[in-house]
Design a protein around this motif. Sequence first.
Motif, PDB file in Angstrom:
ATOM      1  N   GLY A 179      23.971  64.869  15.953  1.00 28.47           N
ATOM      2  CA  GLY A 179      24.694  65.076  14.786  1.00 28.47           C
ATOM      3  C   GLY A 179      25.646  66.347  14.571  1.00 28.47           C
ATOM      4  O   GLY A 179      26.610  66.300  14.134  1.00 28.47           O
ATOM      5  N   LEU A 180      24.794  67.336  14.994  1.00 26.33           N
ATOM      6  CA  LEU A 180      25.491  68.820  14.875  1.00 26.33           C
ATOM      7  C   LEU A 180      26.636  68.844  15.659  1.00 26.33           C
ATOM      8  O   LEU A 180      27.674  69.279  15.439  1.00 26.33           O
ATOM      9  N   ARG A 181      26.466  68.245  17.074  1.00 27.80           N
ATOM     10  CA  ARG A 181      27.587  67.989  18.064  1.00 27.80           C
ATOM     11  C   ARG A 181      28.771  67.073  17.267  1.00 27.80           C
ATOM     12  O   ARG A 181      29.849  67.573  17.543  1.00 27.80           O
ATOM     13  N   ALA A 182      28.522  66.123  16.680  1.00 25.28           N
ATOM     14  CA  ALA A 182      29.475  65.279  16.183  1.00 25.28           C
ATOM     15  C   ALA A 182      30.043  66.043  14.963  1.00 25.28           C
ATOM     16  O   ALA A 182      31.469  65.924  15.070  1.00 25.28           O
ATOM     17  N   LEU A 183      29.810  66.735  14.327  1.00 22.42           N
ATOM     18  CA  LEU A 183      30.008  67.690  13.163  1.00 22.42           C
ATOM     19  C   LEU A 183      31.092  68.529  13.715  1.00 22.42           C
ATOM     20  O   LEU A 183      32.121  68.583  13.383  1.00 22.42           O
ATOM     21  N   ARG A 184      30.685  69.270  14.569  1.00 24.88           N
ATOM     22  CA  ARG A 184      31.269  70.250  15.190  1.00 24.88           C
ATOM     23  C   ARG A 184      32.524  69.752  15.753  1.00 24.88           C
ATOM     24  O   ARG A 184      33.669  70.235  15.677  1.00 24.88           O
ATOM     25  N   ALA A 185      32.703  68.721  16.815  1.00 27.00           N
ATOM     26  CA  ALA A 185      33.906  68.125  17.227  1.00 27.00           C
ATOM     27  C   ALA A 185      34.709  67.410  16.126  1.00 27.00           C
ATOM     28  O   ALA A 185      35.942  67.727  16.170  1.00 27.00           O
ATOM     29  N   ALA A 186      34.214  66.909  15.040  1.00 33.16           N
ATOM     30  CA  ALA A 186      35.012  66.498  14.030  1.00 33.16           C
ATOM     31  C   ALA A 186      35.699  67.501  13.319  1.00 33.16           C
ATOM     32  O   ALA A 186      36.907  67.706  12.827  1.00 33.16           O
ATOM     33  N   LEU A 187      35.186  68.628  13.100  1.00 34.72           N
ATOM     34  CA  LEU A 187      35.624  70.075  12.396  1.00 34.72           C
ATOM     35  C   LEU A 187      36.323  70.626  13.478  1.00 34.72           C
ATOM     36  O   LEU A 187      37.583  70.995  12.818  1.00 34.72           O
ATOM     37  N   LEU A 188      36.401  70.635  14.574  1.00 31.79           N
ATOM     38  CA  LEU A 188      37.551  71.266  15.833  1.00 31.79           C
ATOM     39  C   LEU A 188      38.603  70.383  15.617  1.00 31.79           C
ATOM     40  O   LEU A 188      39.804  70.832  15.837  1.00 31.79           O
ATOM     41  N   GLN A 189      38.470  69.045  15.599  1.00 31.55           N
ATOM     42  CA  GLN A 189      39.698  68.188  15.447  1.00 31.55           C
ATOM     43  C   GLN A 189      40.371  68.309  14.193  1.00 31.55           C
ATOM     44  O   GLN A 189      41.586  68.333  14.167  1.00 31.55           O
ATOM     45  N   MET A 196      34.861  63.035   7.244  1.00 37.19           N
ATOM     46  CA  MET A 196      33.856  62.610   6.212  1.00 37.19           C
ATOM     47  C   MET A 196      32.878  61.484   6.578  1.00 37.19           C
ATOM     48  O   MET A 196      31.441  61.530   6.422  1.00 37.19           O
ATOM     49  N   ASN A 197      33.177  60.529   7.840  1.00 38.41           N
ATOM     50  CA  ASN A 197      31.997  59.841   8.337  1.00 38.41           C
ATOM     51  C   ASN A 197      30.966  60.565   8.922  1.00 38.41           C
ATOM     52  O   ASN A 197      29.786  60.179   8.461  1.00 38.41           O
ATOM     53  N   VAL A 198      31.333  61.634   9.667  1.00 39.49           N
ATOM     54  CA  VAL A 198      30.276  62.286  10.306  1.00 39.49           C
ATOM     55  C   VAL A 198      29.340  63.194   9.446  1.00 39.49           C
ATOM     56  O   VAL A 198      28.359  62.994   9.513  1.00 39.49           O
ATOM     57  N   ILE A 199      30.054  63.562   8.339  1.00 43.98           N
ATOM     58  CA  ILE A 199      29.262  64.548   7.400  1.00 43.98           C
ATOM     59  C   ILE A 199      28.118  63.471   6.739  1.00 43.98           C
ATOM     60  O   ILE A 199      27.076  63.709   6.326  1.00 43.98           O
ATOM     61  N   GLY A 200      28.434  62.148   6.323  1.00 44.13           N
ATOM     62  CA  GLY A 200      27.778  61.274   5.598  1.00 44.13           C
ATOM     63  C   GLY A 200      26.477  60.861   6.806  1.00 44.13           C
ATOM     64  O   GLY A 200      25.313  60.734   6.148  1.00 44.13           O
ATOM     65  N   GLN A 201      27.164  60.789   8.022  1.00 42.90           N
ATOM     66  CA  GLN A 201      25.997  60.441   8.907  1.00 42.90           C
ATOM     67  C   GLN A 201      24.859  61.513   9.001  1.00 42.90           C
ATOM     68  O   GLN A 201      23.479  61.184   9.176  1.00 42.90           O
TER      69      GLN A 201
END
Length: 139
Positions: A16-26, A129-134
């Motif tokens: 989850g943290l990796r997904a959030l990091r990736a989304a923030l980087l994008q 926003m999807n990643v944050i919700g997850q």
Amino acid sequence: MPSEQFLAIQENRRSGLRALRAALLQVHKEVIGYDRGQYERLYGPIPAGQFVQIVTEDAYFRWLDPLSRLIIEIDEELDSKEHHDETCRAVAAASEKLFSQRGDPAFCKRYQEALQDESGVIVAHGQLMNVIGQLRQLT
């Protein structure tokens, strides 16, 4: 030795943290691209090889600092051996707050401009926003 359940929960949080990091980087990438265009309209083309220096030193780009700090916080959390629900939820809440009207006013103003003008920012924002919700759902 940690249980399989503990290890599975830790991996779920880490993912989850990796997904959030990736989304923030994008989002960061899309916003920087948009902002570069705005900067060049005002000040002319940025010479090759000087963009990183300008982004890190020019006051025009300081509004991105809260986003950069958030990415660094996630990197630090990913470096730790254990990830706790509270930490994952806190990082998700900090991300959510930054991208809301309750966030940093300078960031909010410029981000909203980018969000209205750039389709890449819109797509990256939706993914974020999807990643944050997850991540907020992790237990």
